[in-house]
Each structure stands twice: as C-alpha cells, then as structure tokens.
Design an enzyme around this catalytic site. Structure first.
Site, PDB file in Angstrom:
ATOM      1  N   LYS A  82       0.819  -1.217   0.000  1.00 18.42           N
ATOM      2  CA  LYS A  82       0.000   0.000   0.000  1.00 18.42           C
ATOM      3  C   LYS A  82       0.853   1.268   0.000  1.00 18.42           C
ATOM      4  O   LYS A  82       0.360   2.348  -0.338  1.00 18.42           O
ATOM      5  CB  LYS A  82      -0.961   0.021   1.190  1.00 18.42           C
ATOM      6  CG  LYS A  82      -0.325   0.173   2.555  1.00 18.42           C
ATOM      7  CD  LYS A  82      -1.366   0.182   3.656  1.00 18.42           C
ATOM      8  CE  LYS A  82      -0.733   0.311   5.039  1.00 18.42           C
ATOM      9  NZ  LYS A  82      -0.015   1.572   5.237  1.00 18.42           N
ATOM     10  N   ASP A  83       2.130   1.163   0.393  1.00 21.72           N
ATOM     11  CA  ASP A  83       3.019   2.322   0.415  1.00 21.72           C
ATOM     12  C   ASP A  83       3.753   2.532  -0.903  1.00 21.72           C
ATOM     13  O   ASP A  83       4.470   3.529  -1.059  1.00 21.72           O
ATOM     14  CB  ASP A  83       4.063   2.168   1.534  1.00 21.72           C
ATOM     15  CG  ASP A  83       3.440   2.184   2.921  1.00 21.72           C
ATOM     16  OD1 ASP A  83       2.375   2.811   3.090  1.00 21.72           O
ATOM     17  OD2 ASP A  83       4.020   1.563   3.835  1.00 21.72           O
ATOM     18  N   ARG A 128      -7.747   8.598   3.151  1.00 22.23           N
ATOM     19  CA  ARG A 128      -8.843   7.680   2.822  1.00 22.23           C
ATOM     20  C   ARG A 128      -9.642   7.321   4.073  1.00 22.23           C
ATOM     21  O   ARG A 128     -10.879   7.380   4.067  1.00 22.23           O
ATOM     22  CB  ARG A 128      -8.271   6.403   2.184  1.00 22.23           C
ATOM     23  CG  ARG A 128      -9.301   5.299   1.939  1.00 22.23           C
ATOM     24  CD  ARG A 128      -8.624   4.000   1.533  1.00 22.23           C
ATOM     25  NE  ARG A 128      -7.675   3.546   2.527  1.00 22.23           N
ATOM     26  CZ  ARG A 128      -8.002   2.823   3.604  1.00 22.23           C
ATOM     27  NH1 ARG A 128      -9.260   2.473   3.819  1.00 22.23           N
ATOM     28  NH2 ARG A 128      -7.078   2.438   4.467  1.00 22.23           N
ATOM     29  N   ARG A 129      -8.957   6.940   5.143  1.00 23.83           N
ATOM     30  CA  ARG A 129      -9.655   6.586   6.374  1.00 23.83           C
ATOM     31  C   ARG A 129     -10.425   7.775   6.934  1.00 23.83           C
ATOM     32  O   ARG A 129     -11.548   7.635   7.421  1.00 23.83           O
ATOM     33  CB  ARG A 129      -8.666   6.056   7.409  1.00 23.83           C
ATOM     34  CG  ARG A 129      -8.079   4.697   7.044  1.00 23.83           C
ATOM     35  CD  ARG A 129      -6.949   4.300   7.974  1.00 23.83           C
ATOM     36  NE  ARG A 129      -6.342   3.042   7.566  1.00 23.83           N
ATOM     37  CZ  ARG A 129      -5.075   2.714   7.776  1.00 23.83           C
ATOM     38  NH1 ARG A 129      -4.267   3.565   8.413  1.00 23.83           N
ATOM     39  NH2 ARG A 129      -4.606   1.560   7.375  1.00 23.83           N
ATOM     40  N   ARG A 146       0.765  10.869  13.693  1.00 22.35           N
ATOM     41  CA  ARG A 146       1.956  10.372  13.022  1.00 22.35           C
ATOM     42  C   ARG A 146       2.714   9.450  13.954  1.00 22.35           C
ATOM     43  O   ARG A 146       2.444   9.364  15.139  1.00 22.35           O
ATOM     44  CB  ARG A 146       2.862  11.538  12.600  1.00 22.35           C
ATOM     45  CG  ARG A 146       2.298  12.452  11.513  1.00 22.35           C
ATOM     46  CD  ARG A 146       2.107  11.739  10.179  1.00 22.35           C
ATOM     47  NE  ARG A 146       3.283  10.987   9.770  1.00 22.35           N
ATOM     48  CZ  ARG A 146       4.376  11.522   9.227  1.00 22.35           C
ATOM     49  NH1 ARG A 146       4.446  12.819   9.026  1.00 22.35           N
ATOM     50  NH2 ARG A 146       5.401  10.758   8.874  1.00 22.35           N
ATOM     51  N   ARG A 152       1.706   5.412  18.128  1.00 25.79           N
ATOM     52  CA  ARG A 152       0.285   5.754  18.046  1.00 25.79           C
ATOM     53  C   ARG A 152      -0.515   5.118  19.172  1.00 25.79           C
ATOM     54  O   ARG A 152      -1.395   5.744  19.766  1.00 25.79           O
ATOM     55  CB  ARG A 152      -0.269   5.332  16.677  1.00 25.79           C
ATOM     56  CG  ARG A 152       0.400   6.054  15.532  1.00 25.79           C
ATOM     57  CD  ARG A 152      -0.224   5.711  14.195  1.00 25.79           C
ATOM     58  NE  ARG A 152       0.628   6.163  13.113  1.00 25.79           N
ATOM     59  CZ  ARG A 152       0.244   6.295  11.849  1.00 25.79           C
ATOM     60  NH1 ARG A 152      -1.008   6.013  11.513  1.00 25.79           N
ATOM     61  NH2 ARG A 152       1.078   6.715  10.924  1.00 25.79           N
ATOM     62  N   CYS A 239      -1.387   8.245  -2.658  1.00 24.60           N
ATOM     63  CA  CYS A 239      -1.769   8.025  -1.262  1.00 24.60           C
ATOM     64  C   CYS A 239      -2.344   9.278  -0.599  1.00 24.60           C
ATOM     65  O   CYS A 239      -2.764   9.227   0.549  1.00 24.60           O
ATOM     66  CB  CYS A 239      -0.598   7.468  -0.455  1.00 24.60           C
ATOM     67  SG  CYS A 239       0.768   8.624  -0.271  1.00 24.60           S
TER      68      CYS A 239
END
Length: 301
Positions: A82-83, A128-129, A146, A152, A239
């Site tokens: 995904k990155d 997106r989230r 971040r 996190r 992204c």
C-alpha cells in the site's frame, strides 16, 4: 556455492518484522541462501513529527530505499504494497509476495464505530480513512496522527485520542491482536490498494533476484495486486487521494469494490463488479469511476 542477497528495509519495528518474515521464507525455499539486511531511514521517517501535509504522498517511505537498489548497494527491498506508488523509478519493478494478510482496517480503542461519541477524537494518518470515517459513520472529529504503530498506541493510551484506525495487517504482524476492537468490513470500509500485501522491489533485468522472488509468489496474489494498483494508476490517484480499492479472486473470477470519497465525506462514487480478467476489470472500474465524477472529488481536496 552459497548465494548472498542484500535486502533493504525501513528500520521501524513493523518493517523489520515484515522483512525478517520474508528472509525466513527465502531461506526455507532456497537452502544455503545468505541474507544481509540493510536498515534505511527514509524521508517519511525523518518527518515523523510533522503533519501529513509535509509529505509529498509520492513514495516518501521508499525513495532512499530505492536509491540503494539503483546504486547496487541492495539487491531487493521489502515494503508494504500500500506504500508503493503506482509509478516506480525507471529500472525498478515490484511484485506481490507471500500470502496476503487481512486487508481490513481496524478500530482500536472501541469495539464499534457506533459506540464512538460525537466529539471523540479519532486518530489516523490516512486521507482515505479520514474521508471514510466521515462518509460511512458521520465522524467529523478525525485528527491527524503520526509515528509508528507503538507510538500511536501510546498516544491513545495516554488519552491524546479516544480511538484509532490502523491497518489490521500491521497489528497482526506485530502480535497486537488484542488491540483490535473491530475489523471494519472491507466491502464497506474499502481498504487502500495493496493493504495487507507485502511487496518485493528489485532491479529490472536482475534475473538472479527475479528467480528468488519467484519462490515467494502466491497463486493469484500478483493478479489481485496488479488489478488494485492499476485502478489507482488509471484514476491518476496516489496516497493523498481518498481512494479505496479491494479485489479478491474466487471461483475463477476477480471481484472488486472501489470507492472515491471527497475529503469532507459528503460525496462519493462507488463501483462493484467482477470479471475473469483482472486487467479488463481494472479498466472497467476506473472508467466507471471517472464517468461518475471521481476526478471532481479529487479536485475538492
């Protein structure tokens, strides 16, 4: 005579875990293979304390690693698919490797989106989230966060946030299953292209490394990954664009869910369809989304 391969990776705990997993697979399937891992600090890592707006969205977690590939210091790099941007530097290629982990997004800190108070602070680094939280669950107090997964979670535990949305795959790979409150249905809360899939990046024409990657491939994984990434590419997205694409292969057909949401979460376009050819399916989905106004939603952001 033993072979040696040099694998570049980020230094984060998750990246290291993923790379070590691939190293074990390579050595199990290629007896006698010697592996050296190279830890690389990327632009994204250096900007860990800056807001997402400081990132370009175009390979900030890969550029320095790709430089190691291009200058010959490394033979192979392992990423989260995904990155990986849709467009790679000249001379490099990427392939999906190993079984795909759960592609869903996970709620952390709560067990249901409907149990989250209206003023709760939800942390995510993903546009997106953020857009999907607003669109699907009407959650407007979504705040940027971040840092790596441990950072996190620490911020959540310290009360800086009331809930987080993270990739289920990352939590599972780190053995943090117990932190998952709810796995969000990927047919509704559509994940990023390639989420849960590991990627091997290498120099085009390096046949020795290409053969090693052959030993890591899983049936159908490359077709599914390519289909998802082709949709993103044909949309002209990256992204920083609120796009979700999720493809699965079953009964000799490829099924896809794709959504584009404007950053406010107020408008969206969505396509769900299937085809025997992943290439044809990607083209159909991208064209359908664009005909429904997807590019206008990009411009809103």
């Amino acid at each position: 005579m033993s072979q040696k391969v040099r694998i570049a990776t980020r230094k984060s705990k998750l990246a290291t875990q993923q790379t070590n997993y691939i190293c074990r697979l390579l050595q199990n399937r290629n007896p006698g293979l010697e592996i050296e891992t190279l830890g690389v600090v990327t632009t994204g890592d250096k900007s860990a304390n800056q807001p997402n707006s400081a990132l370009s969205g175009k390979g900030d977690f890969l550029k320095e690693i790709e430089s190691e590939l291009l200058n010959g210091t490394a033979d192979l790099a392992i990423h989260s698919m995904k990155d990986v941007p849709a467009h790679l530097p000249d001379g490099l290629a990427v392939r999906a490797v190993a079984p795909r982990q759960d592609p869903s997004d996970a709620l952390v800190g709560v067990s249901s989106p409907f149990n989250i108070p209206a003023d709760a602070r939800i942390g995510t680094s993903s546009c997106r989230r953020r857009a999907l939280l607003r669109h699907a669950f009407n959650k407007t107090n979504v705040q940027d966060i971040r840092g790596n997964v441990d950072t996190r979670l620490k911020k959540l535990d310290e009360g800086s946030y009331d809930a987080l949305v993270l990739a289920t795959a990352g939590l599972l790979r780190l053995g943090l299953n117990n932190r998952i409150g709810l796995r969000l249905d990927p047919s509704i809360f559509v994940p990023a292209a390639g989420q849960g899939q590991l990627a091997a990046e290498y120099r085009i024409g390096d046949n020795r490394i290409s053969r090693l990657i052959d030993s890591l491939e899983e049936p159908g994984a490359s077709d599914v990954s390519r289909c998802e990434r082709d949709v993103v590419n044909m949309l002209g997205a990256d992204c920083t664009t609120p796009v979700g694409v999720f493809c699965v292969s079953r009964n000799q057909e490829f099924h896809i869910e794709a959504i584009v949401v404007d950053p406010s979460g107020e408008r969206s376009v969505r396509v769900s369809c299937q085809d025997e050819s992943p290439g044809s399916l990607a083209t159909t989905v991208a064209r359908s989304l664009l005909s429904m106004g997807a590019s206008e939603l990009f411009e809103v952001g």
